[in-house]
Write a protein that holds these residues in place. Sequence first.
Motif, mmCIF file in Angstrom:
data_model
loop_
_atom_site.group_PDB
_atom_site.id
_atom_site.type_symbol
_atom_site.label_atom_id
_atom_site.label_comp_id
_atom_site.label_asym_id
_atom_site.label_seq_id
_atom_site.Cartn_x
_atom_site.Cartn_y
_atom_site.Cartn_z
ATOM 1 N N ALA A 270 -12.876 7.671 -4.254
ATOM 2 C CA ALA A 270 -11.698 8.109 -3.510
ATOM 3 C C ALA A 270 -12.125 9.102 -2.431
ATOM 4 N N THR B 191 -13.303 0.342 -5.425
ATOM 5 C CA THR B 191 -12.582 0.175 -6.680
ATOM 6 C C THR B 191 -12.795 1.360 -7.625
ATOM 7 N N TRP C 110 0.842 -1.190 0.000
ATOM 8 C CA TRP C 110 0.000 0.000 0.000
ATOM 9 C C TRP C 110 0.882 1.247 0.000
ATOM 10 N N SER D 16 -7.144 -1.903 -9.212
ATOM 11 C CA SER D 16 -6.726 -0.862 -8.274
ATOM 12 C C SER D 16 -7.772 -0.710 -7.182
ATOM 13 N N GLU E 125 -5.752 8.096 3.226
ATOM 14 C CA GLU E 125 -6.100 7.315 2.042
ATOM 15 C C GLU E 125 -4.873 6.585 1.528
ATOM 16 N N LYS E 126 -5.061 5.308 1.165
ATOM 17 C CA LYS E 126 -3.983 4.494 0.609
ATOM 18 C C LYS E 126 -4.518 3.673 -0.553
ATOM 19 N N VAL E 127 -3.613 3.377 -1.494
ATOM 20 C CA VAL E 127 -3.997 2.627 -2.690
ATOM 21 C C VAL E 127 -3.093 1.423 -2.842
ATOM 22 N N VAL F 218 -9.747 4.007 2.721
ATOM 23 C CA VAL F 218 -9.829 5.297 3.398
ATOM 24 C C VAL F 218 -10.226 5.061 4.843
ATOM 25 N N ARG G 195 -8.719 1.372 -3.332
ATOM 26 C CA ARG G 195 -8.451 2.491 -2.449
ATOM 27 C C ARG G 195 -9.097 2.243 -1.095
ATOM 28 N N CYS H 196 -2.025 -3.168 5.393
ATOM 29 C CA CYS H 196 -2.463 -1.777 5.291
ATOM 30 C C CYS H 196 -2.513 -1.179 6.694
#
Length: 591
Positions: A397, A394, A81, A377, A368-370, A381, A379, A350
């Motif tokens: 954001a 997905t 992440w 992809s 926030e991390k991806v 939060v 995300r 994470c």
Amino acid sequence: MNTSMFYGRKRSQAVDTGLVLPCDNSEDELDASDEENEEDRLVNEGDIDEESDHESDQGAEQRHEEEEEEPPFIKAKDLTWRAVTKTIPPVPQWKASLPLPLEVKAPVDYFRQLTQEATEIMVTQTNLYASQCDINKPFNVTSKEMEQFIGIAQYMGIFSFPTTRLYWSTAARVDCIANTMSVNRWETIKRYLHFNNNEEQVPAGHPGYDRLFKLRPLLTALKSSFNTVPMQEMLCVDEQIVPFKGKSGIKQYNPKKPKRWGYKIFVLADCHGIVHNFKVYTGTITQAEGMPDIGASGNIVLQLCAVIPKNQSFKLFFDNWFCGIDLQVQLEKMKIHSVGTVRPSRLPNCTFSDDKIMKTKGRGAFEEKVTKHDGVSLRAVKWHDNRSVHLLSTFAAAHPTTKVKRWDKKTQQMVEVERPNIVSIYNKSMGGVDLLDSMVALYRTKVRSKKWYHRLFFHMMDMAMVQAWLLYRRDSTSSGVDQTEQLSLLAFKSEVASCLCKTDSFSSKRGRPSLSVQAGLDLKRRRGPTAPVPPAPVRVDRIDHWSVYSENRGRCKYPGCNGIIKVKCMKCDVFLCHTPDRNCFFSFHTK
């Protein structure tokens, strides 16, 4: 409870005993079922000729090619992440659309569209069950009587008396129920009410045993009718509880629910509460057909989402019991984009700031991390409001953020708190199933019965009634009908119950009711109190409308006529002119 069956996995039963099995020609069950081991044993012995060996090689190559067509399932374990700031990913455009309604149908037509097949099943199986109980006393319930039975049950959900016999009693008689059917006939239909052939049921403990066997045809018919309803872009998956405290093997207990005891049903619905699929929980959740095994909570979502068209960019929402990385990856491969609250334990590797650190930053703080897994992809939060909450998506954001007002206990005033975009989307689109539950609970049919499946049946009829009302509202709004002129749920349910109790389900249609007559009746209704008029489907069905003389006089109910007469319709219970000069009786029932 068998946890291995609940989570959709089977434990491996292969045990290394250190024994060498003899290669003989015994017809043991293990040898007969294990084709690959049998083939290897014969190849080692050299008992297969070259032609069969060539055929087996071709079959192996073909199976190998088929396996390569479907990529293997990769479980999310070691993910990397990275933190991101102020990135706004593009939102996928919905590629489908809702069809425009040609016209707003009568309320009873919406309900019959959902329950017609189920009603036919009920008639057939009820008569069959009655003959199985006593072949010398045929029951012979008709489709009209079954619709009257359902209509009376819907009326009971409106009046909600403690016992059913009160509706026919002298002290608390309800004419719309008592005049439709006798109490003995209604209770007899309830006694023999059935939905499947008992003689075909597999005993408990045998392969193929179905705990919902008695309800399976009914559930299948209703599910197929719900599946055909056009879908909106925003959908959600949640569970609902049907209150029940009787004896049943599939009854569940959840202390965190308002109704702690009852049947659990997983529902796929849109944000307005329109149902598209459902599944009654019976204690086990199996793997979805054609999909990998991702655990019980993910498997049930994949089963419900089988009716969603693929590659149309639908948006799906669910809570933290269902949400997980493996589920969202599988949905994204079908172009079903998803958002859900998620448990931190389901986000491997994470790490967000601790809750204490987030609390020091104040309400509205978020991170926030991806990451990327199997080409998808994702995300994650973490947002701190009254407490911290984690979300996974997905397509959504954290940015752009919005301001919301919250009550501050310290300052005793409203303050503005920053809210991530993913939270706004989730709050706006999640909650359709809860909305459905609240509408069903308003006029729930409460009929006591010793048979456990009757409660589920009446719940399904209540759910179909709410579904019909929501479809009516959607069509009315699309057709430009003002919301103040649309029927409320109570008025809609009353009109459907009245039509089911009075009309013949197999009467042929002879055109739409005249808008001028209906408009005139509505205009009279707006001017002040008037005598009740039956719904349009009952008024023009041309069945059992007999003219009778009344002891008292009354004003003609036909719009534009002010005649004072003694003739009235026995079924509609309204005064109508029937003279050589004016035949309002004929016009009222045909236009």
